[in-house]
Design an enzyme around this catalytic site. Structure first.
Site, PDB file in Angstrom:
ATOM      1  N   HIS A 411      36.252   8.069 -13.377  1.00 33.13           N
ATOM      2  CA  HIS A 411      36.611   7.462 -12.096  1.00 33.13           C
ATOM      3  C   HIS A 411      37.519   6.235 -12.271  1.00 33.13           C
ATOM      4  O   HIS A 411      38.012   5.677 -11.286  1.00 33.13           O
ATOM      5  CB  HIS A 411      35.361   7.108 -11.275  1.00 33.13           C
ATOM      6  CG  HIS A 411      34.607   5.906 -11.746  1.00 33.13           C
ATOM      7  ND1 HIS A 411      33.429   5.990 -12.443  1.00 33.13           N
ATOM      8  CD2 HIS A 411      34.857   4.579 -11.598  1.00 33.13           C
ATOM      9  CE1 HIS A 411      32.979   4.769 -12.702  1.00 33.13           C
ATOM     10  NE2 HIS A 411      33.839   3.889 -12.198  1.00 33.13           N
ATOM     11  N   ASP A 458      31.359  12.067 -15.613  1.00 33.72           N
ATOM     12  CA  ASP A 458      32.222  10.906 -15.403  1.00 33.72           C
ATOM     13  C   ASP A 458      32.682  10.360 -16.757  1.00 33.72           C
ATOM     14  O   ASP A 458      32.203   9.326 -17.234  1.00 33.72           O
ATOM     15  CB  ASP A 458      31.452   9.849 -14.615  1.00 33.72           C
ATOM     16  CG  ASP A 458      32.328   8.684 -14.186  1.00 33.72           C
ATOM     17  OD1 ASP A 458      33.560   8.810 -14.252  1.00 33.72           O
ATOM     18  OD2 ASP A 458      31.766   7.645 -13.790  1.00 33.72           O
ATOM     19  N   SER A 556      32.936  -0.605 -14.987  1.00 36.31           N
ATOM     20  CA  SER A 556      33.045   0.840 -15.183  1.00 36.31           C
ATOM     21  C   SER A 556      33.882   1.191 -16.405  1.00 36.31           C
ATOM     22  O   SER A 556      34.867   0.536 -16.714  1.00 36.31           O
ATOM     23  CB  SER A 556      33.678   1.488 -13.958  1.00 36.31           C
ATOM     24  OG  SER A 556      32.735   1.647 -12.946  1.00 36.31           O
TER      25      SER A 556
END
Length: 614
Positions: A411, A458, A556
């Site tokens: 992402h 992910d 992230s």
């Protein structure tokens, strides 16, 4: 509301009132109602020594899709190795090479160590007397004189692992049914084919060998205690009828349940040592539930995946015979493994590049002081941490895994490499330092099954651009940059293991950090209890249940790194998503890197992925 954990911490370090992390619910009752073997769910998997998510493959094999598979012999190291004569009169450059050939051909290949290998030179043989089960050997002279000695096997170290090898060598697929000893004086008075030798050798096998020639053969001694080894081989009549089998091995062999979980391979495929709640008789239990022999502790070779067997402060030392007369295959295996591991330098920071004023956890009165925003890292402390820059801003992190490869969250990226740059060795995310390198991205590989709505799969790989006129090299050597290792097994670290997270994400005050922060977190088992159907395969949790430590927006793609007992760091997770930041009862969710080992390996190749499966 689900949200991506865009890089680092609500790093409020844990207080002493940390909520206990609960384990998995009890499994079904264990077969045989034994206190050692089990649980039942593990036994149903029929794990063996080839199950490399729990045990190491030997140097002549590598782990592919959870199974040890034979390598071609040319991949074995040969420098500083002792040559080996084969039964085919060929000379092999190392024990690893001859074992790789035996692995591929499923038959004994090795004769003896040395380089006198011509057809005229005698070869190793073993025999089992059909009436008594007495084991004897002919061992060629190691100096290549053309001679050799016939020897019996001493009783002292004889166990089922060695007996299995001896029986398999003579055509019994399931190895031995039992072992015992014979009275030498009585045997020497029986009219046998030839006069009995007066000397014996102790033999120690691990169970994977195809011949006693491949086991450790200790110095010969005069038979003193009047006992020599014997073996009864396993056939159809050895199998108990009805429900009388104590433990059924993965290969179908029946062994006594009292012989399971003792560190000795009674089954012949090690399935009796793979699922253990406790270990018997001084054997050592790895955290993965595998029992290893007491003699394997602190012997210079890792048997437990995390190296715990090599750092034992104390162990029961069994006084064994010397091993100077014959070359030790175990020593040759250790040398081969060390050479293969040395090809990939990962998971160990360059300490000479680190600052002296390293930041340590601040402890007051036995409690961790709660530092809002986390603990600032040293300028060069976390050497695999990278910042992922898009349009001049670092909004995500990533991890350097060696070569030209970065691992991050799917992402965090889109399939436009020119929009991204990777910043190595940065501390302040908006300001380079002397050790900082900025490298353009040449290729972005997003996992083909990534789901942006659920954060399944992910994970993404970034390949850096090659330097001009230097194909395959993407950056200049930098002493402040080291890769993290890629784990091949989801069993390498267990629940409650302490790991670390790092990044420039939001703090508890809601502001993004300008300097790199880090904190310790614990691995949390059974994360589905918190997130229900939102938790999918390939995900894992870490933090603490009070919400005192967590990753947050801006974190992230960054690393969750776990260290084994030998100080080697593995990229265990990639920061992915969670329920707000530091929300009580909702730990951070990470992409479990080991779950994607095969996908990573297929894109990066073997040299860049793991220390132990080169």
């Amino acid at each position: 509301m689900r949200r991506p954990l865009l890089l680092l911490l609500s790093l409020l370090l844990r207080s002493a009132s940390q909520t206990e992390v609960l384990g998995s619910p009890p499994l079904a009752s264990v077969a045989h109602q034994d206190d050692f073997v089990g649980p039942e769910a593990c036994l149903h998997r029929k794990l063996t020594r080839a199950s490399c998510d729990l045990v190491f493959c030997p140097p002549w094999e590598r782990c592919i899709e959870g199974r040890c598979s034979c390598k071609p012999p040319y991949l074995c190291p040969v420098e500083d190795m002792t040559p080996v004569c084969g039964r085919d009169s060929r000379k092999y450059r190392s024990y690893c090479q001859v074992m790789a050939l035996a692995c591929r051909n499923h038959k004994p290949t090795m004769s003896h160590f040395g380089d006198a290998c011509s057809e005229e030179n005698p070869k190793f043989t073993s025999s089992l007397d059909p009436q008594t089960g007495m084991v004897s050997l002919f061992v060629p002279d190691p100096v290549g004189s053309g001679g050799g000695r016939r020897l019996l096997v001493c009783w002292k170290l004889w166990d089922m692992a060695g007996a299995n090898v001896a029986c398999k060598e003579h055509g019994y697929a399931l190895g031995a049914a039992s072992i015992g000893w014979l009275n030498y004086t009585s045997m020497s008075q029986v009219d046998l084919d030839a006069q009995l030798p007066t000397s014996c050798v102790s033999i120690h096998c691990q169970g994977f060998e195809t011949s006693l020639a491949e086991c450790v053969i200790h110095d010969s001694v005069t038979i003193r205690d009047n006992k020599v080894a014997m073996a009864t081989c396993y056939n159809e009549s050895s199998t108990p009828k009805g429900d009388k089998c104590g433990f059924t091995c993965a290969n179908g062999k029946c062994v006594s349940v009292d012989h399971t979980c003792d560190g000795v391979d009674d089954c012949g495929d090690r399935s009796d040592e793979m699922c253990c709640k406790r270990c018997r008789g001084g054997a050592f239990r790895c955290k993965t539930g595998v029992c290893v022999h007491a003699n394997a502790l602190a012997d210079g070779q890792m048997d437990c995946l995390d190296g715990e067997d090599e750092v034992m402060a104390s162990k029961a030392v069994r006084a064994g015979p010397n091993n100077t007369e014959y070359i030790s295959p175990r020593k040759e295996t250790s040398t081969s493994r060390a050479q293969l591991e040395s090809k990939l330098q990962c998971g160990v920071p360059n300490v000479t590049a680190a600052d002296d004023d390293s930041v340590k956890d601040r402890v007051i009165g036995g409690r961790y002081k709660r530092v809002v925003g986390g603990v600032p890292a040293n300028r060069t402390q976390i050497q695999w941490q990278v910042g992922l820059e898009q349009n001049g801003k670092v909004d995500c992190g990533g991890t350097y895994i060696g070569g030209c490869w970065i691992l991050t969250a799917a992402h965090c990226v889109r399939p436009h490499p020119s929009a991204f740059r990777v910043k190595f060795s940065i501390w302040k995310k908006s300001k380079p330092q002397d050790t900082t390198d900025i490298v353009p991205v040449g290729e972005i590989i997003i996992h083909p099954k990534y789901n942006a709505g659920t954060y399944e799969n992910d994970i993404a790989l970034l390949r850096l651009k090659d330097l001009p006129q230097e194909e395959g090299k993407c950056m200049e050597d930098n002493p402040a940059v080291r890769p993290a290792c890629i784990p091949w097994s989801t069993q390498l670290f267990q629940a409650n293991h302490t790991c670390s997270i790092s990044g420039w994400g939001r703090t508890a005050e809601g502001k993004a950090s300008q300097v790199l922060l880090w904190a310790n977190v614990s691995l949390i088992d059974d994360c589905q209890r918190f997130y229900k159907d939102r938790f999918r395969a390939g995900m894992m949790c870490a933090g603490d249940l009070d919400g005192n430590v967590d990753s947050c927006q801006g974190d992230s793609g960054g690393p969750l790194v776990c260290e084994d007992h030998l100080g080697v760091s593995y990229l265990w997770g990639v920061v992915s998503w969670g329920e707000k930041c530091g929300q009580q009862g909702f730990p951070g969710v990470y992409t479990q890197v080991a779950h994607y080992f095969e996908w990573i390996r297929l894109h990066t190749g073997w040299p860049a992925v793991t220390r132990f499966n080169s």
